[in-house]
Write an enzyme that holds these catalytic residues in place. Structure first.
Site, PDB file in Angstrom:
ATOM      1  N   ARG A  37      38.250  28.690  44.941  1.00  0.00           N
ATOM      2  CA  ARG A  37      37.204  29.959  44.193  1.00  0.00           C
ATOM      3  C   ARG A  37      36.517  29.257  43.336  1.00  0.00           C
ATOM      4  NH1 ARG A  37      37.867  34.663  40.750  1.00  0.00           N
ATOM      5  NH2 ARG A  37      36.551  36.200  41.546  1.00  0.00           N
ATOM      6  N   ILE A  63      31.175  38.246  42.833  1.00  0.00           N
ATOM      7  CA  ILE A  63      32.144  37.595  43.732  1.00  0.00           C
ATOM      8  C   ILE A  63      33.458  38.714  43.561  1.00  0.00           C
ATOM      9  CG2 ILE A  63      32.868  35.725  42.067  1.00  0.00           C
ATOM     10  CD1 ILE A  63      33.934  34.328  44.180  1.00  0.00           C
ATOM     11  N   SER A  64      33.766  38.996  44.597  1.00  0.00           N
ATOM     12  CA  SER A  64      34.821  40.077  44.603  1.00  0.00           C
ATOM     13  C   SER A  64      36.143  39.464  43.836  1.00  0.00           C
ATOM     14  CB  SER A  64      35.417  40.717  45.765  1.00  0.00           C
ATOM     15  OG  SER A  64      34.035  40.973  46.506  1.00  0.00           O
ATOM     16  N   GLN A  65      37.158  40.283  43.531  1.00  0.00           N
ATOM     17  CA  GLN A  65      38.423  40.442  42.918  1.00  0.00           C
ATOM     18  C   GLN A  65      39.144  39.327  43.729  1.00  0.00           C
ATOM     19  OE1 GLN A  65      39.806  43.583  41.005  1.00  0.00           O
ATOM     20  NE2 GLN A  65      42.085  42.636  40.647  1.00  0.00           N
ATOM     21  N   PRO A  66      39.933  38.309  43.635  1.00  0.00           N
ATOM     22  CA  PRO A  66      40.720  37.655  44.689  1.00  0.00           C
ATOM     23  C   PRO A  66      41.615  38.522  45.348  1.00  0.00           C
ATOM     24  CG  PRO A  66      40.543  36.418  42.630  1.00  0.00           C
ATOM     25  CD  PRO A  66      39.872  37.495  42.379  1.00  0.00           C
TER      26      PRO A  66
END
Ligand code: SAH
Length: 216
Positions: A37, A63-66
């Site tokens: 990431r 960028i979205s939360q993992p």
């Protein structure tokens, strides 16, 4: 501790966090372990890449939360022969994770700059089965339809009709639905011979699915 140990430890903790958030599919966990990431986040935020939080990227997007990336990927139930469509390339991270699980990934983004940057990353990481396209993703990609799986990573008021039409029978679409700026619901739609079957997975918060191309 040397740099390689440090990195291995960070990634181990990253995957552990995903497990504690309920991600159980070993193939998804392995894909999340393999795609760094850190490569998708720039500048001052890069050092926070392994924390379970959304982060700013170019063009005012995120960028979205993992753990959300992992849970959405898990919900999509991607198989190695699947052709997948993602709407909302953003940083390219979600598409990269999908590319390790699917045969082919098409990803669409309305900001040309994000598409250009994501292409560079896919190239550098040797992810040759992803095609990134600058377009309004609400209309899908009719020339490549039907898709086995469709993932929308921006919130729509409802599952977009053109995307449902481009899902093959037996296919699955995962999409956050609801008004922007409030809590939305992550929905899974299965397209069966007999019609559409919906189930509601969890509350999420995404940027809205907007109409038309962005200016940058
Ligand atoms: N999946 C991304 C995060 C998505 S953020 C990642 O892994 O980093 C949502 C993205 O959807 C934003 O980049 C936004 O520009 C894009 N978007 C919003 N509406 C869109 C539309 N109609 N077509 C294509 N992309 C859209």
């Amino acid at each position: 501790m040397n740099e390689a140990d440090d990195r291995a430890e960070r990634i181990m903790r990253f995957v552990f966090t995903l497990r504690t958030k309920g991600v159980a599919d070993p193939a998804v966990l392995q894909a999340m372990e393999r795609i760094d990431r850190g490569a998708f986040v720039r500048g001052v935020f890069a050092e926070r890449a392994y924390e379970d939080m959304p982060l700013p990227i170019a063009c005012g997007q995120t960028i979205s939360q993992p753990s959300v990336v992992a849970l959405m990927t898990e919900a999509l139930q991607v198989g190695p022969r699947d052709k997948v469509l993602e709407v909302g390339t953003g940083s390219g991270y979600q598409a990269a994770v999908l590319s390790l699980l699917a045969r082919r990934v098409y990803t669409i983004e309305r900001h040309r700059r994000l598409v250009a940057e994501a292409r560079v990353l896919f190239d550098r990481l040797g992810l040759t089965n992803i095609t990134a396209i600058a377009a309004d993703g609400s209309f899908g990609l009719p020339e490549q339809a039907p898709f086995d799986r469709i993932l929308v990573t921006a919130a729509a008021e409802d599952a977009p009709g053109p995307l449902l039409a481009q899902l093959r029978v037996g296919g699955i679409m995962v999409v956050p639905v609801g008004q922007s700026d409030t809590v939305q619901s992550l929905i899974r739609v299965r397209k069966l011979e007999t019609g559409l079957e919906y189930d509601e997975l969890r509350p999420v918060r995404f940027v809205p699915l907007l109409e038309g191309m962005a200016s940058d």
